[in-house]
Design a protein around this motif. Structure first.
Motif, short mmCIF file in Angstrom:
data_model
loop_
_atom_site.label_atom_id
_atom_site.label_comp_id
_atom_site.label_asym_id
_atom_site.label_seq_id
_atom_site.Cartn_x
_atom_site.Cartn_y
_atom_site.Cartn_z
N ARG A 144 0.91 -1.34 0.04
CA ARG A 144 0.02 -0.02 -0.03
C ARG A 144 0.92 1.39 0.07
NH1 ARG A 144 -5.01 -0.42 0.09
NH2 ARG A 144 -5.78 -2.80 0.09
N THR A 150 -6.79 10.22 -3.14
CA THR A 150 -7.82 9.83 -2.31
C THR A 150 -7.20 10.22 -0.83
OG1 THR A 150 -6.67 7.80 -1.97
CG2 THR A 150 -8.29 7.79 -3.75
N GLU A 154 -3.37 3.18 -0.77
CA GLU A 154 -4.19 2.38 -1.83
C GLU A 154 -3.19 1.30 -2.17
OE1 GLU A 154 -7.36 3.01 -1.90
OE2 GLU A 154 -7.59 4.92 -1.62
#
Length: 164
Positions: A144, A150, A154
């Motif tokens: 990640r 965002t 992610e």
């Protein structure tokens, strides 16, 4: 452009991984957790013990007596809309990836069939059982990284041969 269910979508190549970057062989593991075990920490321990690099949930059925979830309205400004539940629930669905920073979503049904779901933060105490099937994409490695678009860490998918 892509046509899906009566709608046209434009898909930029930069939004997609090449097909050869995401294909992989599959290994499958089955396990059962018993009363009182905490589901998330048990899964993370299972992944660590077996040194799985790209694990994910295939299916799960069972029940819990507690759950701590982050609700779907999380944003960059409000990342902590959390509910702590303490009653008996059936696990209706559990999905997600299990790398070090697991990203799991769960849907739970109460005694009247009402459901609640969200991002698993932990405290999923097994009531009677949790029967799980875990998959591993044998040729991939999940990590990640913070995504500036965002504001959240992610999923990054790599072929194991490309891993740093």
């Amino acid at each position: 452009s892509l046509f899906v269910g009566g709608s046209n979508f434009t898909v930029r190549m930069s939004d997609r991984l090449p097909i050869d970057r995401v294909g992989s062989a599959l290994r499958v593991f089955a396990l059962r957790l018993g009363p009182g075990q905490e589901l998330l920490s048990s899964l993370l321990a299972f992944v660590e013990e077996r040194q799985l690099k790209a694990p994910f949930i295939i299916t799960c059925v069972g029940s819990v007596t507690k759950a701590t979830l982050r609700l779907a309205n999380a944003s960059l400004e409000n990342t902590n809309e959390v509910v702590c539940l303490q009653e008996r629930f059936e696990i209706v669905s559990l999905v997600g990836t299990l790398n070090t920073e697991a990203h799991l979503h769960i849907c739970l049904a109460d005694k009247e069939g009402r459901t609640i779901g969200g991002h698993v933060l932990g405290d999923l105490e097994v009531f009677t059982t949790a029967e799980l099937v875990v998959g591993e994409a044998s040729d991939l490695h999940f990590t990640r990284e913070l995504d500036s678009r965002t504001g959240f860490p992610e999923l990054v998918i790599q072929k194991r041969s490309e891993q740093n």
